[in-house]
Design an enzyme around this catalytic site. Sequence first.
Site, PDB file in Angstrom:
ATOM      1  N   ILE A 100       0.837  -1.198   0.000  1.00  0.00           N
ATOM      2  CA  ILE A 100       0.000   0.000   0.000  1.00  0.00           C
ATOM      3  C   ILE A 100       0.875   1.253   0.000  1.00  0.00           C
ATOM      4  O   ILE A 100       0.385   2.368   0.077  1.00  0.00           O
ATOM      5  CB  ILE A 100      -0.949   0.014   1.230  1.00  0.00           C
ATOM      6  N   HIS A 116      -4.340  -4.391  -2.289  1.00  0.00           N
ATOM      7  CA  HIS A 116      -4.694  -4.153  -0.884  1.00  0.00           C
ATOM      8  C   HIS A 116      -4.907  -2.686  -0.551  1.00  0.00           C
ATOM      9  O   HIS A 116      -4.916  -2.298   0.618  1.00  0.00           O
ATOM     10  CB  HIS A 116      -3.628  -4.780   0.037  1.00  0.00           C
ATOM     11  N   CYS A 127     -20.729   7.480   3.158  1.00  0.00           N
ATOM     12  CA  CYS A 127     -21.121   7.788   1.779  1.00  0.00           C
ATOM     13  C   CYS A 127     -20.005   7.356   0.829  1.00  0.00           C
ATOM     14  O   CYS A 127     -19.058   6.705   1.242  1.00  0.00           O
ATOM     15  CB  CYS A 127     -21.450   9.279   1.615  1.00  0.00           C
ATOM     16  N   CYS A 154     -20.461  14.337   4.437  1.00  0.00           N
ATOM     17  CA  CYS A 154     -21.588  13.867   5.252  1.00  0.00           C
ATOM     18  C   CYS A 154     -21.272  13.799   6.747  1.00  0.00           C
ATOM     19  O   CYS A 154     -22.147  13.482   7.550  1.00  0.00           O
ATOM     20  CB  CYS A 154     -22.066  12.501   4.748  1.00  0.00           C
ATOM     21  N   GLY A 191       9.666 -10.593  -3.113  1.00  0.00           N
ATOM     22  CA  GLY A 191       9.485 -10.206  -1.712  1.00  0.00           C
ATOM     23  C   GLY A 191       8.112 -10.429  -1.124  1.00  0.00           C
ATOM     24  O   GLY A 191       7.591  -9.571  -0.421  1.00  0.00           O
ATOM     25  N   THR A 192       7.546 -11.602  -1.400  1.00  0.00           N
ATOM     26  CA  THR A 192       6.286 -11.924  -0.725  1.00  0.00           C
ATOM     27  C   THR A 192       6.360 -13.309  -0.102  1.00  0.00           C
ATOM     28  O   THR A 192       6.991 -14.209  -0.657  1.00  0.00           O
ATOM     29  CB  THR A 192       5.063 -11.826  -1.674  1.00  0.00           C
ATOM     30  N   SER A 193       5.704 -13.467   1.049  1.00  0.00           N
ATOM     31  CA  SER A 193       5.680 -14.778   1.706  1.00  0.00           C
ATOM     32  C   SER A 193       4.691 -15.703   0.999  1.00  0.00           C
ATOM     33  O   SER A 193       4.696 -16.909   1.235  1.00  0.00           O
ATOM     34  CB  SER A 193       5.309 -14.624   3.185  1.00  0.00           C
ATOM     35  N   ALA A 235      16.063  -7.842  -2.725  1.00  0.00           N
ATOM     36  CA  ALA A 235      15.419  -7.454  -3.987  1.00  0.00           C
ATOM     37  C   ALA A 235      16.207  -6.396  -4.765  1.00  0.00           C
ATOM     38  O   ALA A 235      16.379  -6.516  -5.976  1.00  0.00           O
ATOM     39  CB  ALA A 235      14.001  -6.963  -3.706  1.00  0.00           C
TER      40      ALA A 235
HETATM   41  P1  OAD Z   1       5.325 -10.770   4.455  1.00  0.00           P
HETATM   42  O1  OAD Z   1       5.836  -9.991   5.610  1.00  0.00           O
HETATM   43  O2  OAD Z   1       4.396 -11.882   4.717  1.00  0.00           O
HETATM   44  O3  OAD Z   1       6.547 -11.371   3.648  1.00  0.00           O
HETATM   45  C1  OAD Z   1       7.652 -10.591   3.288  1.00  0.00           C
HETATM   46  C2  OAD Z   1       8.539 -11.431   2.390  1.00  0.00           C
HETATM   47  O4  OAD Z   1       9.607 -10.612   1.938  1.00  0.00           O
HETATM   48  C3  OAD Z   1       9.169 -12.632   3.073  1.00  0.00           C
HETATM   49  O5  OAD Z   1       9.037 -13.774   2.242  1.00  0.00           O
HETATM   50  C4  OAD Z   1      10.634 -12.228   3.255  1.00  0.00           C
HETATM   51  O6  OAD Z   1      11.515 -13.333   3.182  1.00  0.00           O
HETATM   52  C5  OAD Z   1      10.818 -11.318   2.068  1.00  0.00           C
HETATM   53  N1  OAD Z   1      11.880 -10.292   2.217  1.00  0.00           N
HETATM   54  C6  OAD Z   1      12.242  -9.595   3.309  1.00  0.00           C
HETATM   55  N2  OAD Z   1      13.206  -8.712   3.031  1.00  0.00           N
HETATM   56  C7  OAD Z   1      13.485  -8.855   1.713  1.00  0.00           C
HETATM   57  C8  OAD Z   1      14.393  -8.217   0.808  1.00  0.00           C
HETATM   58  N3  OAD Z   1      15.211  -7.254   1.203  1.00  0.00           N
HETATM   59  N4  OAD Z   1      14.381  -8.625  -0.486  1.00  0.00           N
HETATM   60  C9  OAD Z   1      13.558  -9.617  -0.909  1.00  0.00           C
HETATM   61  N5  OAD Z   1      12.689 -10.244  -0.102  1.00  0.00           N
HETATM   62  C10 OAD Z   1      12.642  -9.871   1.187  1.00  0.00           C
HETATM   63  O7  OAD Z   1       4.713  -9.705   3.420  1.00  0.00           O
HETATM   64  P2  OAD Z   1       3.677  -9.960   2.220  1.00  0.00           P
HETATM   65  O8  OAD Z   1       3.944 -11.260   1.554  1.00  0.00           O
HETATM   66  O9  OAD Z   1       3.686  -8.746   1.389  1.00  0.00           O
HETATM   67  O10 OAD Z   1      -2.012  -7.725   3.844  1.00  0.00           O
HETATM   68  O11 OAD Z   1       2.321 -10.051   3.016  1.00  0.00           O
HETATM   69  C11 OAD Z   1       1.124 -10.204   2.325  1.00  0.00           C
HETATM   70  C12 OAD Z   1       0.018  -9.452   3.007  1.00  0.00           C
HETATM   71  O12 OAD Z   1      -0.040  -9.806   4.390  1.00  0.00           O
HETATM   72  C13 OAD Z   1       0.207  -7.949   3.067  1.00  0.00           C
HETATM   73  O13 OAD Z   1      -0.209  -7.305   1.881  1.00  0.00           O
HETATM   74  C14 OAD Z   1      -0.641  -7.549   4.221  1.00  0.00           C
HETATM   75  C15 OAD Z   1      -0.160  -8.603   5.181  1.00  0.00           C
HETATM   76  O14 OAD Z   1      -0.909  -8.840   6.284  1.00  0.00           O
HETATM   77  C16 OAD Z   1      -2.974  -6.933   4.323  1.00  0.00           C
HETATM   78  O15 OAD Z   1      -2.740  -6.043   5.118  1.00  0.00           O
HETATM   79  C17 OAD Z   1      -4.325  -7.234   3.779  1.00  0.00           C
HETATM   80 ZN    ZN Z   2     -19.303  10.823   3.717  1.00  0.00          ZN
END
Ligand code: OAD
Ligand code: ZN
Length: 255
Positions: A100, A116, A127, A154, A191-193, A235
């Site tokens: 975000i 997200h 509203c 509102c 960079g996502t889990s 990354a």
């Molecule tokens: P996470 O915190 O679950 O995962 C972060 C990932 O980034 C992990 O796999 C780390 O190993 C990796 N990581 C950390 N540092 C890094 C770096 N320097 N380079 C590359 N990778 C690195 O975050 P998200 O997968 O984004 O949702 O989490 C998904 C969603 O869960 C988020 O959008 C949020 C959260 O709760 C909502 O708020 C709806």
């Molecule tokens: Zn309003």
Amino acid sequence: MIEEAAKLIAHSRFLIAFTGAGISAESGIPTFRDRGGLWENYRVEEVATPEAFKRNPRLVWEFYKMRMKRMKEAKPNKAHLALAELERMGLLKAVITQNIDNLHREAGNKNVIELHGNIYRVKCTGCAYTENLLESGRIEEFLKEEDLPKCSECGSLLRPDVVWFGEPLPQEALQKAFKLAERADVCLVIGTSGQVFPAAYIPYIVKDNKGYVIEINVKESGITPIADIFLKGPAGEVMETLLAKVKRCLKDKGC
Ligand code: OAD
Ligand code: ZN
């Protein structure tokens, strides 16, 4: 490995990127599930659910204002900038992000799909009013205000325009993202889990449609088992090297 990834990207027809908190880690924004991550210091059910907001809007707003301040100070890093460059080169067709923090747009990417929400957007609970605080230039004033934010149309309470746990994702963005994933022949997952669905379906859809998945992460994730190439490392560093190799590959006809 990285040479192979560069070759796939250089020869791709429809490259997309799917990003998570890890891509912004080198910009100084904490992730969620890593050591020292946000979910270690806050309880999701106290700050990031609709029930929490009903129960204690002050606490939820404190949490999001804290994140807004932090994200406002952050700058795109080499990984964001490399993705913007890949888009300018005509290779990268879209970035689908769970973040975000707005950093993909700040880096210069034009086609960004935010699954997200966006930290700078607020919406009314009563509203249809929405506002982007960066665009309206009200962000400083908004951050200073101690009272709960109210709608100028509102008078109802304003909330962050982000997706909380237990809430559906913005349907238009999600459908667009799924369609892009179906078309993609190569997907960079950075960079996502890979633990939060439906967002994490994106790389699976790419695979189901015979696309390649290239993952960049400091450690293995939920996506790693389906990744064709796993590039281990931060990354920013990995993307910088990868971009240089893609450029070399495009110059060098033999690649
Ligand atoms: P996470 O915190 O679950 O995962 C972060 C990932 O980034 C992990 O796999 C780390 O190993 C990796 N990581 C950390 N540092 C890094 C770096 N320097 N380079 C590359 N990778 C690195 O975050 P998200 O997968 O984004 O949702 O989490 C998904 C969603 O869960 C988020 O959008 C949020 C959260 O709760 C909502 O708020 C709806
Ligand atoms: Zn309003």
